[in-house]
Design a protein around this motif. Structure first.
Motif, PDB file in Angstrom:
ATOM      1  N   ASP A  52      31.411  42.950  37.230  1.00 33.72           N
ATOM      2  CA  ASP A  52      32.156  43.792  38.172  1.00 33.72           C
ATOM      3  C   ASP A  52      32.274  43.134  39.546  1.00 33.72           C
ATOM      4  O   ASP A  52      33.327  43.128  40.171  1.00 33.72           O
ATOM      5  N   GLU A  53      31.182  42.508  40.008  1.00 32.17           N
ATOM      6  CA  GLU A  53      31.219  41.849  41.317  1.00 32.17           C
ATOM      7  C   GLU A  53      32.140  40.626  41.281  1.00 32.17           C
ATOM      8  O   GLU A  53      32.897  40.367  42.225  1.00 32.17           O
ATOM      9  N   ALA A  54      32.087  39.882  40.168  1.00 33.03           N
ATOM     10  CA  ALA A  54      32.948  38.707  40.031  1.00 33.03           C
ATOM     11  C   ALA A  54      34.422  39.106  40.058  1.00 33.03           C
ATOM     12  O   ALA A  54      35.251  38.462  40.713  1.00 33.03           O
ATOM     13  N   LEU A  55      34.745  40.172  39.358  1.00 30.05           N
ATOM     14  CA  LEU A  55      36.134  40.635  39.317  1.00 30.05           C
ATOM     15  C   LEU A  55      36.591  41.102  40.693  1.00 30.05           C
ATOM     16  O   LEU A  55      37.697  40.777  41.147  1.00 30.05           O
ATOM     17  N   ALA A  56      35.750  41.849  41.395  1.00 29.40           N
ATOM     18  CA  ALA A  56      36.108  42.340  42.723  1.00 29.40           C
ATOM     19  C   ALA A  56      36.322  41.184  43.702  1.00 29.40           C
ATOM     20  O   ALA A  56      37.267  41.197  44.492  1.00 29.40           O
ATOM     21  N   LEU A  57      35.468  40.171  43.650  1.00 30.70           N
ATOM     22  CA  LEU A  57      35.636  39.011  44.526  1.00 30.70           C
ATOM     23  C   LEU A  57      36.911  38.249  44.204  1.00 30.70           C
ATOM     24  O   LEU A  57      37.590  37.727  45.093  1.00 30.70           O
ATOM     25  N   SER A  58      37.259  38.184  42.926  1.00 28.82           N
ATOM     26  CA  SER A  58      38.495  37.512  42.520  1.00 28.82           C
ATOM     27  C   SER A  58      39.708  38.223  43.102  1.00 28.82           C
ATOM     28  O   SER A  58      40.642  37.590  43.614  1.00 28.82           O
ATOM     29  N   VAL A  59      39.704  39.559  43.050  1.00 31.32           N
ATOM     30  CA  VAL A  59      40.808  40.337  43.611  1.00 31.32           C
ATOM     31  C   VAL A  59      40.903  40.107  45.115  1.00 31.32           C
ATOM     32  O   VAL A  59      41.982  39.866  45.662  1.00 31.32           O
ATOM     33  N   LEU A  60      39.758  40.152  45.809  1.00 28.81           N
ATOM     34  CA  LEU A  60      39.739  39.988  47.255  1.00 28.81           C
ATOM     35  C   LEU A  60      40.330  38.641  47.671  1.00 28.81           C
ATOM     36  O   LEU A  60      41.215  38.560  48.525  1.00 28.81           O
ATOM     37  N   GLU A  61      39.834  37.560  47.095  1.00 29.27           N
ATOM     38  CA  GLU A  61      40.283  36.226  47.492  1.00 29.27           C
ATOM     39  C   GLU A  61      41.763  36.026  47.206  1.00 29.27           C
ATOM     40  O   GLU A  61      42.511  35.532  48.042  1.00 29.27           O
ATOM     41  N   ASN A  62      42.185  36.427  46.028  1.00 30.77           N
ATOM     42  CA  ASN A  62      43.575  36.168  45.652  1.00 30.77           C
ATOM     43  C   ASN A  62      44.550  37.061  46.397  1.00 30.77           C
ATOM     44  O   ASN A  62      45.709  36.707  46.577  1.00 30.77           O
ATOM     45  N   LYS A  63      44.081  38.234  46.851  1.00 26.78           N
ATOM     46  CA  LYS A  63      44.958  39.101  47.631  1.00 26.78           C
ATOM     47  C   LYS A  63      45.335  38.443  48.951  1.00 26.78           C
ATOM     48  O   LYS A  63      46.396  38.693  49.511  1.00 26.78           O
ATOM     49  N   GLN A  64      44.469  37.565  49.450  1.00 31.56           N
ATOM     50  CA  GLN A  64      44.698  36.928  50.733  1.00 31.56           C
ATOM     51  C   GLN A  64      45.501  35.641  50.610  1.00 31.56           C
ATOM     52  O   GLN A  64      45.787  34.989  51.604  1.00 31.56           O
ATOM     53  N   ARG A  65      45.862  35.283  49.365  1.00 32.12           N
ATOM     54  CA  ARG A  65      46.623  34.053  49.171  1.00 32.12           C
ATOM     55  C   ARG A  65      47.984  34.399  48.582  1.00 32.12           C
ATOM     56  O   ARG A  65      48.496  35.479  48.789  1.00 32.12           O
ATOM     57  N   THR A  66      48.597  33.484  47.808  1.00 33.26           N
ATOM     58  CA  THR A  66      49.894  33.773  47.211  1.00 33.26           C
ATOM     59  C   THR A  66      49.793  35.065  46.426  1.00 33.26           C
ATOM     60  O   THR A  66      48.873  35.235  45.636  1.00 33.26           O
ATOM     61  N   ASP A  67      50.734  35.977  46.643  1.00 33.54           N
ATOM     62  CA  ASP A  67      50.635  37.318  46.076  1.00 33.54           C
ATOM     63  C   ASP A  67      50.412  37.285  44.577  1.00 33.54           C
ATOM     64  O   ASP A  67      51.222  36.737  43.832  1.00 33.54           O
ATOM     65  N   PRO A  68      49.318  37.869  44.105  1.00 34.44           N
ATOM     66  CA  PRO A  68      49.157  38.031  42.669  1.00 34.44           C
ATOM     67  C   PRO A  68      50.125  39.096  42.173  1.00 34.44           C
ATOM     68  O   PRO A  68      50.658  39.873  42.953  1.00 34.44           O
TER      69      PRO A  68
END
Length: 515
Positions: free
Chosen positions: A123-139
């Motif tokens: 769950d923590e890994a998934l949340a961190l993935s969402v956070l980082e990618n939200k700040q880069r090229t739009d997922p």
């Protein structure tokens, strides 16, 4: 006597997490199964690096570390690391490495941060993935939906889920909406994404997905809201309320059909007029004694049948062959051609049914808007204070009539509290129903219960199901005009009522009357 002076507590620094920086070979990595960015068929792959990134990596290598964690698939002594975020940088590094190898040159290793504390903490890994990618090229919005679905399925306590929402940068409502959106069919999801629905809109669409034309009506409402340019969703709310009403009617129609089938009642298709058929509604028929026929008295007739009115989920009881079974027509039904008056009456009835439905659908939207007004932070705007005081201190019959009824239900609804008189008989109602609320309400919020009471008065007394009809009261016009000024988007019918009401009252400025 000297006052002791205490030093402020000393602030200390601490690491946000534990991790190990290392250089890794890009060919040895895999994508972590809980990396939330994925490629979707027939849509742009947002994990692909652009030419500028590839050129930069070829020249200087990747400058920003990617995040990795050990994978459970790794054999002892042969650790496999998975990418939590950094897919684009990884792919750019692979492209640069392929080119370097083809030209006989050494290729760059990837800088990486390895989080061993995230091993099996999905769950923590998934949340961190969402956070980082939200700040880069739009997922892709599908990635958010899938991430929310996975997080919702994980066995995590409420506090952890609150943390996930904060980490991902999504609001609690957006996280919940993303979970709801996962229930959309693949076709509906693709259509809604093509219509540029956001997470909250996707959740709304899922609720009414089965209503014919729902996506088209919501897309048009979204365009109208965008055209208004005020950031509100008024047109969307009105369209959604009508679609919800339609959905309820569909469910009622299905339930009626099921009841009729279980009772072994013959079902026949609906006809706008039964004149040229063997069928006739029982209300048009008389029995052999020239008495009106009811569904109960007709139940044993071989022609006993029913049909569902398409404009309203109601059963129309019929005889499938009234002449054969010895019935006769009433005088009105026996006329060779319907009179103009009869046609006008039928048209009027259809209008009343349609407008009653539209008026009720708008009511919930209006109540939600009023509730939001009552929940606004700080003191009330001048316009609300003046309207509230003018109503309370004036001679408005709407307000005095409401007060005499001692109702508290709508006021409580607008204030988002339980009705203190729910279930109470009129003679046993609470003397000070909002005493606790008053004692806990700060100075800048004391306008809220006053305005909620005024709003309840208008809603109860000036906005009944008959308020839209020909003789429109000035109080109805006053209330609609006020709400419109506060940003409420009128439904089509409410707009017609306001225009017609202003004409009836000769342009008279709609405002509460003063004593």
């Amino acid at each position: 006597m000297a006052t002791a002076v205490t030093d402020p507590p000393t602030a200390t620094a601490k690491p946000a997490f534990t991790g190990e920086f290392t250089w890794v070979d890009p060919y040895t990595l895999v994508v972590d199964p809980f990396n939330h960015r994925h490629h979707h068929d027939n849509e742009e792959d947002t994990t692909e690096p652009d030419a500028e990134l590839i050129a930069s990596v070829e020249e200087t290598g990747v400058q920003s570390p990617i995040l990795l964690r050990p994978q459970p698939s790794g054999a002892p002594g042969n650790e496999v690391l998975g990418i939590i975020y950094g897919q684009r940088r990884h792919k750019a590094a692979l492209i640069a490495a392929d080119k370097a190898k083809a030209e006989g040159r050494p290729y760059f290793l990837l800088p990486a941060l390895v989080r061993r504390d995230l091993t099996n903490v999905d769950d923590e890994a998934l949340a961190l993935s969402v956070l980082e990618n939200k700040q880069r090229t739009d997922p892709h919005i599908r990635d958010y939906i899938e991430a929310a679905r996975q997080l919702s399925l994980m066995d995590a306590p409420p506090a952890a889920k609150e943390r996930h929402a904060r980490i991902t940068g999504l609001t609690r409502d957006e996280m919940k909406a993303a979970e709801t959106a996962t229930k959309l069919s693949p076709e509906s999801l693709a259509d809604a994404i093509a219509a540029d629905f956001d997470l909250l809109e996707l959740a709304d669409y899922q609720e009414v997905e089965q209503v014919p034309g729902a996506r088209t009506r919501l897309r048009q409402a979204k365009r109208e809201d965008q055209s208004d340019g005020n950031g509100r969703r008024g047109h969307w709310a009105q369209a959604l309320s009508k679609l919800r009403q339609h959905k309820e009617e569909m469910a009622k129609r299905v339930a009626l059909i099921a009841d009729l089938v279980s009772a072994d009642i013959t079902m026949v298709d609906w006809h706008p007029t039964w004149r040229d058929t063997k069928l006739h509604p029982l209300e048009d028929l008389l029995d052999q004694h020239r008495k009106k026929i009811t569904p109960t008295t007709h139940a044993e007739c071989p022609g006993h049948a029913a049909s569902i009115d398409p404009s309203e989920p109601e059963v129309t009881w019929l005889c499938a062959d009234w002449a054969k079974h010895g019935h006769t027509l009433t005088k009105a039904a026996a006329r060779d051609t319907p009179t103009q008056q009869a046609e006008e009456e039928r048209a009027k009835r259809r209008e009343v049914i349609a407008n009653n439905k539209a008026w009720r659908a708008a009511r919930q939207v209006r109540h939600d808007f009023i509730t939001n007004l009552c929940d606004a932070p700080g003191d009330a705007p001048d316009a609300i204070w003046k309207f509230t005081l003018s109503t309370i201190l004036g001679t408005l019959d709407t307000y005095s009539s409401h007060i005499s009824r001692h109702r508290t239900d709508l006021m409580a609804q607008f204030l988002k509290i339980a009705d203190p008189n729910e279930g109470q008989a009129w003679y046993s109602r609470v003397d000070a129903p909002f005493g606790t609320l008053i004692s806990r309400t700060g100075k800048t919020r004391r306008w809220r219960p006053l305005f909620a009471q005024v709003a309840a008065a208008y809603e109860h007394e000036a906005m009944s199901d008959r308020a839209w009809r020909d003789d429109i009261r000035i109080n109805t016009v006053t209330w609609l005009a006020f709400l419109k000024e506060r940003g409420y988007v009128l439904s089509d019918l409410e707009g017609e009522v306001l225009v017609n009401g202003l004409k009836q009252h000769k342009g008279r400025t709609p405002r509460p009357r003063h004593s």
